[in-house]
Every structure is written in C-alpha cells, then in structure tokens.
Design a protein around this motif. Sequence first.
Motif, PDB file in Angstrom:
ATOM      1  N   PHE A  77       0.160 -36.716 110.923  1.00  0.00           N
ATOM      2  CA  PHE A  77      -1.000 -37.574 110.648  1.00  0.00           C
ATOM      3  C   PHE A  77      -0.561 -38.963 110.184  1.00  0.00           C
ATOM      4  CE2 PHE A  77      -4.000 -39.216 107.460  1.00  0.00           C
ATOM      5  CZ  PHE A  77      -5.109 -39.415 108.267  1.00  0.00           C
ATOM      6  N   TYR A  78       0.381 -38.988 109.262  1.00  0.00           N
ATOM      7  CA  TYR A  78       0.809 -40.274 108.716  1.00  0.00           C
ATOM      8  C   TYR A  78       1.679 -41.072 109.680  1.00  0.00           C
ATOM      9  CZ  TYR A  78      -1.104 -39.204 104.148  1.00  0.00           C
ATOM     10  OH  TYR A  78      -1.945 -38.917 103.113  1.00  0.00           O
ATOM     11  N   SER A  79       2.262 -40.443 110.663  1.00  0.00           N
ATOM     12  CA  SER A  79       3.145 -41.166 111.573  1.00  0.00           C
ATOM     13  C   SER A  79       2.445 -41.635 112.843  1.00  0.00           C
ATOM     14  CB  SER A  79       4.330 -40.279 111.948  1.00  0.00           C
ATOM     15  OG  SER A  79       3.884 -39.173 112.709  1.00  0.00           O
ATOM     16  N   GLN A  80       1.161 -41.461 112.927  1.00  0.00           N
ATOM     17  CA  GLN A  80       0.446 -41.916 114.114  1.00  0.00           C
ATOM     18  C   GLN A  80       0.462 -43.444 114.168  1.00  0.00           C
ATOM     19  OE1 GLN A  80      -3.421 -40.172 113.858  1.00  0.00           O
ATOM     20  NE2 GLN A  80      -2.713 -38.139 114.428  1.00  0.00           N
ATOM     21  N   HIS A  81       0.751 -43.953 115.338  1.00  0.00           N
ATOM     22  CA  HIS A  81       0.913 -45.391 115.534  1.00  0.00           C
ATOM     23  C   HIS A  81      -0.379 -46.156 115.221  1.00  0.00           C
ATOM     24  CE1 HIS A  81       2.600 -49.071 117.082  1.00  0.00           C
ATOM     25  NE2 HIS A  81       1.540 -49.220 117.877  1.00  0.00           N
ATOM     26  N   VAL A  82      -1.489 -45.631 115.634  1.00  0.00           N
ATOM     27  CA  VAL A  82      -2.765 -46.309 115.425  1.00  0.00           C
ATOM     28  C   VAL A  82      -3.048 -46.446 113.942  1.00  0.00           C
ATOM     29  CG1 VAL A  82      -5.254 -46.154 115.826  1.00  0.00           C
ATOM     30  CG2 VAL A  82      -3.662 -45.476 117.617  1.00  0.00           C
ATOM     31  N   GLU A  86      -3.378 -49.914 111.836  1.00  0.00           N
ATOM     32  CA  GLU A  86      -4.594 -50.185 111.063  1.00  0.00           C
ATOM     33  C   GLU A  86      -4.266 -50.550 109.614  1.00  0.00           C
ATOM     34  OE1 GLU A  86      -8.256 -47.569 109.382  1.00  0.00           O
ATOM     35  OE2 GLU A  86      -7.699 -47.236 111.482  1.00  0.00           O
ATOM     36  N   ILE A  87      -3.357 -49.837 109.013  1.00  0.00           N
ATOM     37  CA  ILE A  87      -2.959 -50.137 107.634  1.00  0.00           C
ATOM     38  C   ILE A  87      -2.294 -51.501 107.569  1.00  0.00           C
ATOM     39  CG2 ILE A  87      -1.387 -49.458 105.766  1.00  0.00           C
ATOM     40  CD1 ILE A  87      -1.972 -46.554 106.485  1.00  0.00           C
ATOM     41  N   ALA A  88      -1.466 -51.805 108.564  1.00  0.00           N
ATOM     42  CA  ALA A  88      -0.778 -53.095 108.583  1.00  0.00           C
ATOM     43  C   ALA A  88      -1.767 -54.249 108.696  1.00  0.00           C
ATOM     44  CB  ALA A  88       0.224 -53.142 109.725  1.00  0.00           C
ATOM     45  N   THR A  89      -2.774 -54.118 109.510  1.00  0.00           N
ATOM     46  CA  THR A  89      -3.730 -55.218 109.687  1.00  0.00           C
ATOM     47  C   THR A  89      -4.730 -55.294 108.543  1.00  0.00           C
ATOM     48  OG1 THR A  89      -5.124 -53.802 111.055  1.00  0.00           O
ATOM     49  CG2 THR A  89      -3.548 -55.237 112.192  1.00  0.00           C
ATOM     50  N   MET A  90      -5.212 -54.167 108.044  1.00  0.00           N
ATOM     51  CA  MET A  90      -6.255 -54.185 107.016  1.00  0.00           C
ATOM     52  C   MET A  90      -5.682 -54.412 105.613  1.00  0.00           C
ATOM     53  SD  MET A  90      -9.077 -53.871 108.487  1.00  0.00           S
ATOM     54  CE  MET A  90      -9.901 -53.274 109.909  1.00  0.00           C
ATOM     55  N   GLN A  91      -4.738 -53.628 105.221  1.00  0.00           N
ATOM     56  CA  GLN A  91      -4.252 -53.695 103.843  1.00  0.00           C
ATOM     57  C   GLN A  91      -3.193 -54.774 103.652  1.00  0.00           C
ATOM     58  OE1 GLN A  91      -2.980 -49.768 102.718  1.00  0.00           O
ATOM     59  NE2 GLN A  91      -5.042 -48.918 102.812  1.00  0.00           N
ATOM     60  N   LEU A  92      -2.293 -54.896 104.607  1.00  0.00           N
ATOM     61  CA  LEU A  92      -1.196 -55.857 104.455  1.00  0.00           C
ATOM     62  C   LEU A  92      -1.476 -57.199 105.119  1.00  0.00           C
ATOM     63  CD1 LEU A  92       1.752 -53.374 105.100  1.00  0.00           C
ATOM     64  CD2 LEU A  92       0.839 -54.120 102.904  1.00  0.00           C
ATOM     65  N   GLU A  93      -2.599 -57.274 105.812  1.00  0.00           N
ATOM     66  CA  GLU A  93      -3.021 -58.484 106.510  1.00  0.00           C
ATOM     67  C   GLU A  93      -1.940 -59.009 107.455  1.00  0.00           C
ATOM     68  OE1 GLU A  93      -4.331 -61.264 103.525  1.00  0.00           O
ATOM     69  OE2 GLU A  93      -5.929 -59.937 102.867  1.00  0.00           O
ATOM     70  N   MET A  94      -1.349 -58.106 108.176  1.00  0.00           N
ATOM     71  CA  MET A  94      -0.330 -58.476 109.155  1.00  0.00           C
ATOM     72  C   MET A  94      -1.001 -58.667 110.509  1.00  0.00           C
ATOM     73  SD  MET A  94       2.661 -55.805 108.082  1.00  0.00           S
ATOM     74  CE  MET A  94       3.973 -56.548 108.997  1.00  0.00           C
ATOM     75  N   LYS A  95      -0.379 -59.458 111.390  1.00  0.00           N
ATOM     76  CA  LYS A  95      -0.886 -59.658 112.743  1.00  0.00           C
ATOM     77  C   LYS A  95       0.284 -59.807 113.695  1.00  0.00           C
ATOM     78  CE  LYS A  95      -1.218 -64.592 112.195  1.00  0.00           C
ATOM     79  NZ  LYS A  95      -1.964 -65.782 112.368  1.00  0.00           N
ATOM     80  N   ARG A  96      -0.014 -59.632 114.961  1.00  0.00           N
ATOM     81  CA  ARG A  96       1.030 -59.778 115.965  1.00  0.00           C
ATOM     82  C   ARG A  96       1.351 -61.270 116.120  1.00  0.00           C
ATOM     83  NH1 ARG A  96       2.601 -55.602 118.965  1.00  0.00           N
ATOM     84  NH2 ARG A  96       1.343 -53.728 118.867  1.00  0.00           N
ATOM     85  N   PRO A  97       2.623 -61.607 116.242  1.00  0.00           N
ATOM     86  CA  PRO A  97       2.963 -63.030 116.399  1.00  0.00           C
ATOM     87  C   PRO A  97       2.567 -63.546 117.788  1.00  0.00           C
ATOM     88  CG  PRO A  97       4.933 -61.680 116.509  1.00  0.00           C
ATOM     89  CD  PRO A  97       3.796 -60.768 116.151  1.00  0.00           C
ATOM     90  N   THR A  98       2.134 -64.755 117.802  1.00  0.00           N
ATOM     91  CA  THR A  98       1.802 -65.384 119.078  1.00  0.00           C
ATOM     92  C   THR A  98       3.064 -66.036 119.642  1.00  0.00           C
ATOM     93  OG1 THR A  98       1.186 -67.457 118.009  1.00  0.00           O
ATOM     94  CG2 THR A  98      -0.565 -65.837 118.333  1.00  0.00           C
TER      95      THR A  98
END
Length: 108
Positions: A77-82, A86-98
């Motif tokens: 469950f914890y290793s699912q990519h999606v 989601e945690i990276a974008t919502m909690q850590l405010e990360m985004k893909r580099p352009t």
Amino acid sequence: MKAKANHRQPNLFLEIIKGLGANKLTSALLVLIFASSLSVVQSTYLARQELIKQDQLLQERDELDLEWRYLLVEEEFYSQHVRIEEIATMQLEMKRPTSQDEQVIILP
C-alpha cells in the motif's frame, strides 16, 4: 483367650515380607516392575509437556505468519507510485520540472 486368637491369625504384612525375602528373584522383579512403571509415567509426562510446547510454538508461528501478511499488504500500500506522487505534490509541494528548469551539465 484373645492372646491365642492373635497368634492363630498371621500378620499379612510380615508374611509378604517373609515370602519376598525367601525368593530373591521375585523381589528383584517386583523392584524392576515398579521402576519401569515410574519411568513410563515420567516419559508420558515429558511427552505431554513437549506436545503442549509444540502447540504453543505452532500458535505463535501462525500469529507471526498473519502479522507478516499484514505487513506485506501494508508495504504494498505504501509503495504504490500514485500514492507517493500524491504525497509529494500535496504535502511536500513538489512538482515535475519543466524543460526551462532543467540544466544540462557536460563533463570533460
């Protein structure tokens, strides 16, 4: 009169002891029978104790196996990519580099 009555009836315990004393083989066999019966009782007791211990260990193994399965499900469950994305974008405010954010470094 009572004194004569007591002498006529033999003391059973003394007669048994006399009979055993007279026949040494019978006495030895009697001792061996008692020793073997005590050893049977002791070995039965030890076997039952080992069976109880085995049952406890099997139960503990089943509990550990169940816990292991729960941990595998939790790990999946914890290793699912999606979920990670989601945690990276919502909690850590990360985004893909352009492409503008990318820099190429050339090594000599």
